[in-house]
Design an enzyme around this catalytic site. Structure first.
Site, PDB file in Angstrom:
ATOM      1  N   ASP A   1      -1.390   1.383  -2.712  1.00 24.67           N
ATOM      2  CA  ASP A   1      -1.038   2.466  -3.488  1.00 24.67           C
ATOM      3  C   ASP A   1      -1.876   3.615  -3.612  1.00 24.67           C
ATOM      4  OD1 ASP A   1       1.988   2.922  -3.969  1.00 24.67           O
ATOM      5  OD2 ASP A   1       1.800   1.758  -5.871  1.00 24.67           O
TER       6      ASP A   1
ATOM      7  N   GLN B   1       5.705  -1.231  -8.837  1.00 28.30           N
ATOM      8  CA  GLN B   1       6.704   0.153  -8.507  1.00 28.30           C
ATOM      9  C   GLN B   1       6.841   0.653  -9.968  1.00 28.30           C
ATOM     10  OE1 GLN B   1       8.025   0.953  -5.724  1.00 28.30           O
ATOM     11  NE2 GLN B   1       9.307   2.720  -6.646  1.00 28.30           N
TER      12      GLN B   1
ATOM     13  N   LYS C   1      10.859  -1.144   0.891  1.00 31.27           N
ATOM     14  CA  LYS C   1       9.383  -1.628   1.346  1.00 31.27           C
ATOM     15  C   LYS C   1       9.356  -3.070   1.744  1.00 31.27           C
ATOM     16  CE  LYS C   1       7.823   1.750  -2.106  1.00 31.27           C
ATOM     17  NZ  LYS C   1       7.473   2.208  -3.432  1.00 31.27           N
TER      18      LYS C   1
HETATM   19  N1  GUN Z   1       7.708   5.053  -7.424  1.00 30.63           N
HETATM   20  C1  GUN Z   1       8.030   5.896  -6.767  1.00 30.63           C
HETATM   21  N2  GUN Z   1       7.400   6.050  -5.628  1.00 30.63           N
HETATM   22  C2  GUN Z   1       6.132   5.110  -5.638  1.00 30.63           C
HETATM   23  C3  GUN Z   1       5.231   4.658  -5.096  1.00 30.63           C
HETATM   24  O1  GUN Z   1       4.839   5.340  -4.035  1.00 30.63           O
HETATM   25  N3  GUN Z   1       4.388   3.655  -5.294  1.00 30.63           N
HETATM   26  C4  GUN Z   1       4.881   3.055  -6.514  1.00 30.63           C
HETATM   27  N4  GUN Z   1       4.034   2.402  -6.996  1.00 30.63           N
HETATM   28  N5  GUN Z   1       5.785   3.486  -7.285  1.00 30.63           N
HETATM   29  C5  GUN Z   1       6.578   4.435  -6.866  1.00 30.63           C
END
Ligand code: GUN
Length: 313
Positions: free
Chosen positions: A139, A116, A72
Site C-alpha cells: 500500500d 483495508q 483485490k
Molecule cells: N480503503 C480504500 N482504499 C484503500 C487502499 O488503497 N488501501 C487500503 N489499505 N485501504 C483502502
C-alpha cells in the site's frame, strides 16, 4: 519504461457524434495493460519457483470495503498470484490484528500485506500500518516507504492511487518534464505522495509541482496556470472548466456519490472535476468512473509482484 505496453486509446479517444473536446484517458484499458504485464512477470517468477502472494486483511463488515477486498483478491488470482483475504469481526481486539500481521510478516509465501481501511474506531491505524514489514507494505503507507518515496529510492512502494496517476501519464505519453503540475488536495494517500512522485527526477516526473488545499488563497489562480491539474479533494465537481487553462491535462482522482433519482441506484458517481465544462477546454481528461479508479488495483498488483521479485523467495 522498458517492456511495458504503451496504451493508445482507440481512435482519438473522442467519441463520434459528440462535441470535440479532450481526449479521454481510458483507465480501464491502461489497467488491463498493467495487469497483463503483471501476469507475465508473475509467470516468469513462478518459473523460478516464486509465486507472488498478496494477503488482504479486513476488519468489520463495511459493504464497500468488503467489495473492494473481493476485487483485490480476484485480481491477484487472475494475475496468477496467491491471493487470500483474512476477515476479522469488527469487535476483534487490535492485538489480534497485530498478531496476524506478525505472522504474515514472517511468512515467506506472503510478499504483500494490505490492511483495508477504514479500521474500526477502537483501532489505531498508525500503529497498525507501522506493524507491517516495509518490504511487504504494498500500500506504501509505512513511514519507511513514505520516506523512500520522498528520497527517490526505487525499492520502496508508492501508494497505489498516485502511482496509478503517474502510470496513466506515462502510458499516454504526457510529458511532465518541467511542466507546471497543480495538485489539489494534500492527503497522505493521494496529494502528498503524488507531489513526491512528480518532483523526482526521471521519466514520468521532473514536474514543477504546486500542492493546493483548503487554505489555499486563490485556487483558480493556481489551477489556471497548470499544464497538468490533478484533483484529489473529495468534493463533487468542485473544479470547473473556467478554472482550467485551455489545452491542460486534467486528472480526476475523486469518486463521489451524488443523489440522482433518475439513476437505477438512486445515485451516480462523479469526480472532483465538473466533467463537461472541463472536457470542453482540456486536451486530455480522465472520466469518472473509468479513469483513475481502475488503476489502483492494477498498481497494487504491480507493487506485489515487485515485492516478490525483491524478496527473491
Ligand atoms: N480503503 C480504500 N482504499 C484503500 C487502499 O488503497 N488501501 C487500503 N489499505 N485501504 C483502502
Amino acid at each position: 519504461m522498458p517492456g511495458e505496453t504503451r496504451v493508445q486509446a482507440s481512435g482519438t479517444g473522442r467519441e463520434a457524434g459528440t462535441t470535440p473536446g479532450a481526449v479521454l484517458i481510458d483507465g480501464v484499458a491502461v489497467a488491463k495493460a498493467v495487469r497483463a504485464d503483471v501476469a507475465a512477470e508473475t509467470a516468469a517468477l513462478k518459473a523460478r519457483g516464486i509465486t507472488p502472494g498478496l494477503t488482504v486483511v479486513i476488519v468489520g463488515e463495511d459493504p464497500a470495503s468488503q467489495s473492494y477486498v473481493r476485487s483485490k483478491e480476484k485480481a491477484s488470482i487472475e494475475a496468477g498470484m496467491k491471493g487470500e483475504t483474512i476477515r476479522l469481526p469488527a469487535s476483534a481486539p487490535q492485538a489480534e490484528l497485530e498478531a496476524i500481521i506478525d505472522r504474515l510478516n514472517a511468512d515467506p509465501s506472503v510478499h504483500g500485506i494490505l490492511v483495508q481501511s477504514p479500521l474500526p474506531k477502537h483501532m489505531d491505524a498508525n500503529t497498525v500500518v507501522r506493524r507491517i514489514a516495509p518490504a511487504k507494505d504494498v500500500d506504501g503507507f509505512h513511514p519507511v516507504n513514505v520516506g523512500k518515496l520522498l528520497i527517490g529510492e526505487k525499492d520502496g512502494f508508492a501508494p497505489c492511487t498516485p502511482a496509478g496517476v503517474q502510470e496513466l501519464l506515462v502510458r499516454y505519453g504526457i510529458d511532465t518534464r518541467g511542466k507546471e503540475v497543480v495538485i489539489v488536495g494534500r492527503s497522505n494517500i493521494v496529494g502528498k505522495p503524488m507531489a513526491a512522485l512528480l518532483i523526482q527526477s526521471g521519466a514520468g516526473a521532473d514536474g514543477t509541482v504546486t500542492v493546493c488545499h483548503s487554505r489555499t488563497r486563490d485556487l483558480a489562480f493556481h489551477t489556471k496556470r497548470a499544464d497538468i491539474v490533478i484533483a484529489a479533494i473529495g468534493r463533487p465537481e468542485m473544479l470547473t472548466g473556467d478554472m482550467i487553462r485551455p489545452g491542460a491535462v486534467v486528472i480526476d482522482v475523486g469518486i463521489n456519490r451524488v443523489d440522482d433519482p433518475s439513476a437505477s441506484k438512486g445515485y451516480r458517481l462523479v469526480g472532483d472535476v465538473h466533467f463537461d465544462s472541463a472536457r470542453a477546454v482540456a486536451s486530455h481528461i480522465t472520466p469518472v468512473p473509468g479513469g483513475v479508479g481502475p488503476m489502483t488495483i492494477a498498481m497494487l498488483l504491480k507493487n506485489t509482484v515487485r515485492a516478490a521479485r525483491q524478496a527473491g523467495v
